[in-house]
Design a protein around this motif. Sequence first.
Motif, PDB file in Angstrom:
ATOM      1  N   ALA A 101       0.824  -1.205   0.000  1.00 41.96           N
ATOM      2  CA  ALA A 101       0.000   0.000   0.000  1.00 41.96           C
ATOM      3  C   ALA A 101       0.859   1.256   0.000  1.00 41.96           C
ATOM      4  O   ALA A 101       0.589   2.206  -0.753  1.00 41.96           O
ATOM      5  CB  ALA A 101      -0.924  -0.014   1.219  1.00 41.96           C
ATOM      6  N   LEU A 102       1.901   1.287   0.827  1.00 45.48           N
ATOM      7  CA  LEU A 102       2.785   2.462   0.871  1.00 45.48           C
ATOM      8  C   LEU A 102       3.518   2.649  -0.454  1.00 45.48           C
ATOM      9  O   LEU A 102       3.719   3.786  -0.914  1.00 45.48           O
ATOM     10  CB  LEU A 102       3.793   2.304   2.010  1.00 45.48           C
ATOM     11  N   LEU A 103       3.902   1.558  -1.082  1.00 40.17           N
ATOM     12  CA  LEU A 103       4.619   1.635  -2.356  1.00 40.17           C
ATOM     13  C   LEU A 103       3.727   2.217  -3.452  1.00 40.17           C
ATOM     14  O   LEU A 103       4.114   3.158  -4.158  1.00 40.17           O
ATOM     15  CB  LEU A 103       5.109   0.245  -2.756  1.00 40.17           C
ATOM     16  N   PRO A 131       2.881   8.281  -4.544  1.00 35.91           N
ATOM     17  CA  PRO A 131       2.634   9.545  -5.262  1.00 35.91           C
ATOM     18  C   PRO A 131       1.446  10.320  -4.682  1.00 35.91           C
ATOM     19  O   PRO A 131       1.500  11.554  -4.562  1.00 35.91           O
ATOM     20  CB  PRO A 131       2.340   9.080  -6.693  1.00 35.91           C
ATOM     21  N   ILE A 132       0.382   9.587  -4.313  1.00 36.83           N
ATOM     22  CA  ILE A 132      -0.795  10.245  -3.734  1.00 36.83           C
ATOM     23  C   ILE A 132      -0.453  10.843  -2.378  1.00 36.83           C
ATOM     24  O   ILE A 132      -0.884  11.958  -2.048  1.00 36.83           O
ATOM     25  CB  ILE A 132      -1.952   9.232  -3.604  1.00 36.83           C
ATOM     26  N   LEU A 133       0.325  10.133  -1.585  1.00 38.17           N
ATOM     27  CA  LEU A 133       0.719  10.639  -0.265  1.00 38.17           C
ATOM     28  C   LEU A 133       1.516  11.935  -0.398  1.00 38.17           C
ATOM     29  O   LEU A 133       1.367  12.856   0.416  1.00 38.17           O
ATOM     30  CB  LEU A 133       1.551   9.585   0.471  1.00 38.17           C
ATOM     31  N   LEU A 134       2.350  12.017  -1.440  1.00 37.39           N
ATOM     32  CA  LEU A 134       3.141  13.233  -1.655  1.00 37.39           C
ATOM     33  C   LEU A 134       2.242  14.409  -2.011  1.00 37.39           C
ATOM     34  O   LEU A 134       2.422  15.521  -1.496  1.00 37.39           O
ATOM     35  CB  LEU A 134       4.166  12.983  -2.769  1.00 37.39           C
ATOM     36  N   VAL A 135       1.248  14.184  -2.882  1.00 37.62           N
ATOM     37  CA  VAL A 135       0.319  15.248  -3.275  1.00 37.62           C
ATOM     38  C   VAL A 135      -0.482  15.723  -2.059  1.00 37.62           C
ATOM     39  O   VAL A 135      -0.655  16.934  -1.855  1.00 37.62           O
ATOM     40  CB  VAL A 135      -0.637  14.742  -4.381  1.00 37.62           C
ATOM     41  N   ILE A 136      -0.949  14.802  -1.249  1.00 36.39           N
ATOM     42  CA  ILE A 136      -1.713  15.171  -0.049  1.00 36.39           C
ATOM     43  C   ILE A 136      -0.861  16.017   0.891  1.00 36.39           C
ATOM     44  O   ILE A 136      -1.323  17.002   1.481  1.00 36.39           O
ATOM     45  CB  ILE A 136      -2.224  13.906   0.666  1.00 36.39           C
ATOM     46  N   GLU A 143      -5.965   8.527   7.656  1.00 36.88           N
ATOM     47  CA  GLU A 143      -5.459   7.378   8.399  1.00 36.88           C
ATOM     48  C   GLU A 143      -4.287   6.675   7.709  1.00 36.88           C
ATOM     49  O   GLU A 143      -3.649   5.808   8.318  1.00 36.88           O
ATOM     50  CB  GLU A 143      -6.585   6.346   8.601  1.00 36.88           C
ATOM     51  N   LEU A 144      -3.991   7.001   6.465  1.00 37.71           N
ATOM     52  CA  LEU A 144      -2.983   6.256   5.697  1.00 37.71           C
ATOM     53  C   LEU A 144      -1.594   6.220   6.344  1.00 37.71           C
ATOM     54  O   LEU A 144      -0.900   5.201   6.240  1.00 37.71           O
ATOM     55  CB  LEU A 144      -2.883   6.821   4.277  1.00 37.71           C
ATOM     56  N   PRO A 145      -1.130   7.294   7.006  1.00 37.79           N
ATOM     57  CA  PRO A 145       0.189   7.202   7.645  1.00 37.79           C
ATOM     58  C   PRO A 145       0.301   6.109   8.705  1.00 37.79           C
ATOM     59  O   PRO A 145       1.400   5.732   9.101  1.00 37.79           O
ATOM     60  CB  PRO A 145       0.370   8.599   8.273  1.00 37.79           C
ATOM     61  N   GLN A 146      -0.833   5.576   9.155  1.00 38.61           N
ATOM     62  CA  GLN A 146      -0.778   4.491  10.132  1.00 38.61           C
ATOM     63  C   GLN A 146      -0.247   3.190   9.530  1.00 38.61           C
ATOM     64  O   GLN A 146       0.067   2.250  10.262  1.00 38.61           O
ATOM     65  CB  GLN A 146      -2.159   4.276  10.752  1.00 38.61           C
ATOM     66  N   LEU A 147      -0.125   3.142   8.207  1.00 41.41           N
ATOM     67  CA  LEU A 147       0.538   1.999   7.575  1.00 41.41           C
ATOM     68  C   LEU A 147       1.982   1.890   8.067  1.00 41.41           C
ATOM     69  O   LEU A 147       2.537   0.799   8.167  1.00 41.41           O
ATOM     70  CB  LEU A 147       0.495   2.136   6.053  1.00 41.41           C
TER      71      LEU A 147
END
Length: 387
Positions: free
Chosen positions: A152-154, A158-163, A292-296
């Motif tokens: 999921a992190l991999l 790109p989406i995490l960077l935009v957020i 919540e995604l950073p909880q990965l």
Amino acid sequence: MKVVFLSPDLQEALQFGSELGQHVEVVHFNNPKLFLQSLEKGDRYDVLVDAAMPGSPLGINLLRTIKSRFQNSMPVIWLADSLVPPTLQNMLKAAGVSDIFYRTLDKERLSTRINYLSKAGEMSPESKVAPAFAYRYPWGKRVFDVVVASMALLFLSPILLVITLLIKLESKGPAFYYSYRVGTGFKIFKFWKFRSMRQDADQLLDSIKVFNQYQTTVNEPPVEEGFRLCSSCAKSKEECSNKLINEKGQIICEQQYIESKKNKGDAAFIKIANDPRITRFGMFLRNTSIDELPQLYNVLRGDMSIVGNRPLPIYEAEKITTDEYAARFIAPAGITGLWQVSKRGKGNMSEEERKALDIEYAQKFSFRKDLYILLKTVPAMFQKENV
């Protein structure tokens, strides 16, 4: 004999000391730092009695610290309000507890035990601490967590960077936010999220607690003039043995005092609809659960699992780490869980329902149940209510 008594309640410590008699010196601590400083100075105690809640500052984590930092052979006695489930018993043993007694039923037995220890100078063979217990995820669940979190992190990087960039553009402050949460076995860790609130959100919490969905209003019965028996003593038709003086100078039964404190207490959980502290982009992040995604990252570290009971802020965990509800902390801490997919965002979920769902998952979680929860998580992510 010197007995240390850990409790936030001074009155309880005084009562405890009076019951043991003059041959026992009871030293009361309601602050973990002061007690640790006492041990560091070399103060020695013959017995430690812990009468705090399991997840409180005087509870299991303090006992773990004492066990790891000090080579101390003093017996540790846990004083409980109600029946302690086997899983919690194992955690107490691992933290160094050698005996468990109950406040209402075991007063004479506890006094006898302490007197015995004062004469024997050591624990009896049958009370030796059992081999250390620590919760371990089933290996299949841990492998699943690592594989899913890594992939999921991999793919989402790109989406995490935009957020991250959008959060920085909308408001001042860091894009990521962490708070300390209480997870499996009452262990405290840094819990990561995308920041969806103003920077001063924590300072504003007290001013908006009145909008908490879990808060209930309790009408306290008027206090009658003069002393009256509490309900439990009235049933047995006996005079209340433990009497206190309340803030109005009236004599009340200790049981009455405990019940009144429960009634006055705030709700254990806090969830606020249309929270004014949330930013506009933060509202989108919350309604889609993207925050919540950073909880990965927490999952990769082993702090959490993909599916489990939600790790709680310390101020919430302290309210429900009673003997009755401690079982919910035996389960893995998770990003999503049973109560989220059951009634997430609905104002009609009571605090008791949420506690029951957490305990149900702790007692019955399995790989099959986790897959079921994951499948139901996708529609639950897109909720209508702003909570």
